[in-house]
Design an enzyme around this catalytic site. Structure first.
Site, mmCIF file in Angstrom:
data_model
loop_
_atom_site.group_PDB
_atom_site.id
_atom_site.type_symbol
_atom_site.label_atom_id
_atom_site.label_comp_id
_atom_site.label_asym_id
_atom_site.label_seq_id
_atom_site.Cartn_x
_atom_site.Cartn_y
_atom_site.Cartn_z
ATOM 1 N N LYS A 279 0.844 -1.200 0.000
ATOM 2 C CA LYS A 279 0.000 0.000 0.000
ATOM 3 C C LYS A 279 0.877 1.248 0.000
ATOM 4 O O LYS A 279 1.989 1.215 0.511
ATOM 5 C CB LYS A 279 -0.881 0.029 1.255
ATOM 6 N N ARG A 353 -10.501 -11.368 1.769
ATOM 7 C CA ARG A 353 -11.299 -12.469 1.215
ATOM 8 C C ARG A 353 -10.569 -13.797 1.311
ATOM 9 O O ARG A 353 -11.187 -14.856 1.411
ATOM 10 C CB ARG A 353 -11.698 -12.127 -0.229
HETATM 11 N N1 BES Z 1 -8.357 -3.594 4.174
HETATM 12 C C1 BES Z 1 -8.427 -3.213 2.812
HETATM 13 C C2 BES Z 1 -9.686 -2.412 2.493
HETATM 14 C C3 BES Z 1 -9.733 -1.018 3.011
HETATM 15 C C4 BES Z 1 -8.990 -0.021 2.415
HETATM 16 C C5 BES Z 1 -10.581 -0.690 4.033
HETATM 17 C C6 BES Z 1 -9.095 1.281 2.882
HETATM 18 C C7 BES Z 1 -10.682 0.592 4.492
HETATM 19 C C8 BES Z 1 -9.937 1.590 3.913
HETATM 20 C C9 BES Z 1 -8.423 -4.443 1.932
HETATM 21 O O1 BES Z 1 -7.661 -5.499 2.384
HETATM 22 C C10 BES Z 1 -7.856 -4.021 0.616
HETATM 23 O O2 BES Z 1 -6.714 -3.653 0.595
HETATM 24 N N2 BES Z 1 -8.669 -4.087 -0.422
HETATM 25 C C11 BES Z 1 -8.240 -3.685 -1.711
HETATM 26 C C12 BES Z 1 -8.797 -4.672 -2.705
HETATM 27 C C13 BES Z 1 -8.256 -4.505 -4.086
HETATM 28 C C14 BES Z 1 -6.779 -4.868 -4.106
HETATM 29 C C15 BES Z 1 -9.036 -5.384 -5.001
HETATM 30 C C16 BES Z 1 -8.785 -2.284 -1.973
HETATM 31 O O3 BES Z 1 -9.897 -1.980 -1.558
HETATM 32 O O4 BES Z 1 -8.050 -1.496 -2.559
HETATM 33 MN MN MN Z 2 -5.636 -5.306 1.783
#
Ligand code: BES
Ligand code: MN
Ligand code: ZN
Length: 498
Positions: A279, A353
């Site tokens: 990230k 997931r």
């Molecule tokens: N924990 C995150 C989702 C999230 C991001 C929640 C920001 C709250 C604030 C999750 O694990 C994630 O990183 N999801 C990705 C999925 C994508 C790679 C398909 C996302 O939402 O960017």
């Molecule tokens: Mn994530």
């Protein structure tokens, strides 16, 4: 805080402070009028002279009001009567509690619970008031070396109801509100803790403590147990971390022996760096909140156990960190889930997931009445729904409706998104049964589509709390959501079991 319920005249209360409302512009609520009459127009005089308009959030503290028995009378502005809804009601209670806490008295007698609200009965008003008190007084100072000195003489709050025949339902609602508030506090504490303290091991210890306190069944599966069960998707997320993953199972058996349990599954990523699909740095600290789903199902179970609800509930928490490192999963890796389906990990940041799918397969063994998973699953959900409502997707319409209704009752609302087959094709993989991402379009829906492939054997619903579990910015902190929604759902289910 000690709470009680009472019915009686405001001018006769021997209390450190009696709290009554004033609508804008300059209109006394009924209990305020009663005091005004006893005080021969003392309050209406003040209003006429312009000391109180009744604007929402405003207050006026009065001492030794003639004709009354209380040390103080606190007037709380309610805003316009026509615009007085749930949000304004909650705001008025919060203002009252904040002010009471800053005055010198030991106790407060609150008449705001007598205000009428469309479609909300006295039980709702009292339940919400108990929750708002907790929300207002909540501080997270566990990690501060010097605790902020809160000179808090306020020790007792009494909520008033208009009629004696409302006392019983108000008492019951107060107990429910207190239980929900306690569950929310647990959820907030766990979620607010930093990831170097709140590790998967810490969560497992907290689950054991909860089990010991309430006599719950508890089982903590270790890495070796997960290997034996074939939870390779969950383990593929844990591979990059030095912290051992845990798989937590808690059982609350308040219902009949043969009654099928509601299974609550909570995402327990104690920190989400994204893994090799790292990230960006800004706000990454907030990914300590990626275990809010886990925290919320533990908090809900605490509320249920506090209320001794006659229902069976199982809580399942798959928990690990998502870290990059020499051992971490890499984009393109293919793993076989506990269900036997294979998954191409195209993005290691779609890890929620991956841990949930094995938990959903594991949940089959409980022959559940239904399974509800709770997860900070997608940033896309924040884009779609913001921070107001939780995203809801389900493979079963009656279950979806029950949860939507519970959200309305609790004033902890959710909004349904479509889980239509048309979206499933976005998960197509050239090399495995499915990919773990479905592209930018409808990210919340495709995440739920992924989960639905592991939830075919029971009625299932998914709550995406990415936008609702915590607040960012100056007020950064966990919200305790969706503990109220889940608890209301279980309250309604328990009422149906009897
Ligand atoms: N924990 C995150 C989702 C999230 C991001 C929640 C920001 C709250 C604030 C999750 O694990 C994630 O990183 N999801 C990705 C999925 C994508 C790679 C398909 C996302 O939402 O960017
Ligand atoms: Mn994530
Ligand atoms: Zn995550």
């Amino acid at each position: 805080m000690e709470f009680s319920i009472k019915s009686g005249s405001p001018e006769k209360q021997r209390s450190a402070c009696v709290v009554v409302g004033v609508f804008e512009p300059r209109k006394l609520s009924i209990p305020a009028e009663v005091i005004d009459n006893a005080a021969r127009g003392y309050l209406s005089d003040l209003l006429r002279r312009g000391d109180m308009e009744g604007k929402a959030g405003s207050t006026l503290l009065l001492h030794n009001v003639p004709g009354t028995e209380a040390d103080r009378i606190l007037l709380v502005g309610l805003g316009k009567e026509k615009e007085f809804r749930e949000k304004e009601y909650r705001g008025a209670i919060a203002t009252a509690v904040k002010t009471l806490n800053e005055t010198g008295g030991f106790d407060g007698t609150i008449y705001l619970t007598e205000l009428t609200l469309k479609k909300r009965d006295v039980a709702w008003r009292v339940r919400q008031a108990a929750i708002v008190v907790q929300e207002t007084l909540y501080r997270f100072d566990q990690m501060k070396s010097k605790k902020e000195e809160v000179r808090r003489p306020l020790r007792k709050i009494t909520f008033c109801v208009e009629r004696r025949n409302e006392l019983e339902s108000a008492e019951q609602a107060l107990a429910e509100g207190q239980a929900i508030a306690e569950g929310m506090s647990l959820t907030k504490n766990l979620a607010n803790l930093p990831s170097n303290v709140c590790t998967p091991t810490y969560l497992a210890e907290q689950a054991e403590a909860l089990a010991a306190a309430y006599g719950l069944g508890v089982e903590i599966l270790e890495r070796a147990d997960m290997e034996k069960l074939g939870m390779n998707t969950l383990l593929s997320v844990a591979k990059g971390s030095h912290q051992p993953p845990k798989f937590i199972v808690l059982k609350y058996a308040g219902g009949k022996k043969d009654s099928k349990p509601v299974v609550l599954v909570g995402k327990g990523i104690t920190f989400d760096t994204g893994g090799i699909s790292l990230k960006p740095a800004p706000e990454m600290d907030e990914m300590k909140y990626d275990m809010s789903g886990a925290a919320s199902v533990l908090g809900t179970l605490k509320a249920v156990a506090e209320m001794k609800l006659p229902i069976n509930v199982v809580v399942v928490v798959p928990t690990t960190e998502n870290m990059p490192g020499g051992g971490a999963s890499k984009p393109g890796d293919i793993v076989t889930s506990m269900s036997g389906q294979t998954i191409e990990i195209l993005n290691t940041d779609a890890e929620g997931r991956l841990i949930l799918c094995d938990a959903l397969t594991y949940a089959e063994r409980f022959e559940p009445a239904c399974v509800i998973d709770v997860a900070t699953l997608t940033g896309a959900c924040v884009i779609a729904l913001g921070h107001v409502v939780t995203g809801l997707l389900a493979n079963n319409e009656p279950l979806a409706r029950e949860l939507l209704e519970a959200g309305q009752d609790a004033y902890d609302r959710a909004w349904q998104l479509p889980l239509w087959d048309d979206y499933q094709e976005q998960l197509q993989s050239n090399f495995a049964d499915m990919a773990n991402i479905g592209g930018r379009a409808a990210g919340t829906v495709t995440a739920a589509c992924f989960l639905s492939r592991f939830a075919k054997k029971y009625p299932w619903a998914h709550l995406d709390i990415a936008g609702t579990a915590w607040k960012s910015g100056k007020e950064k902190g966990a919200t305790g959501r969706p503990v109220p929604q889940l608890t209301h759902f279980l309250l309604a289910r328990a009422a149906g079991e009897k």
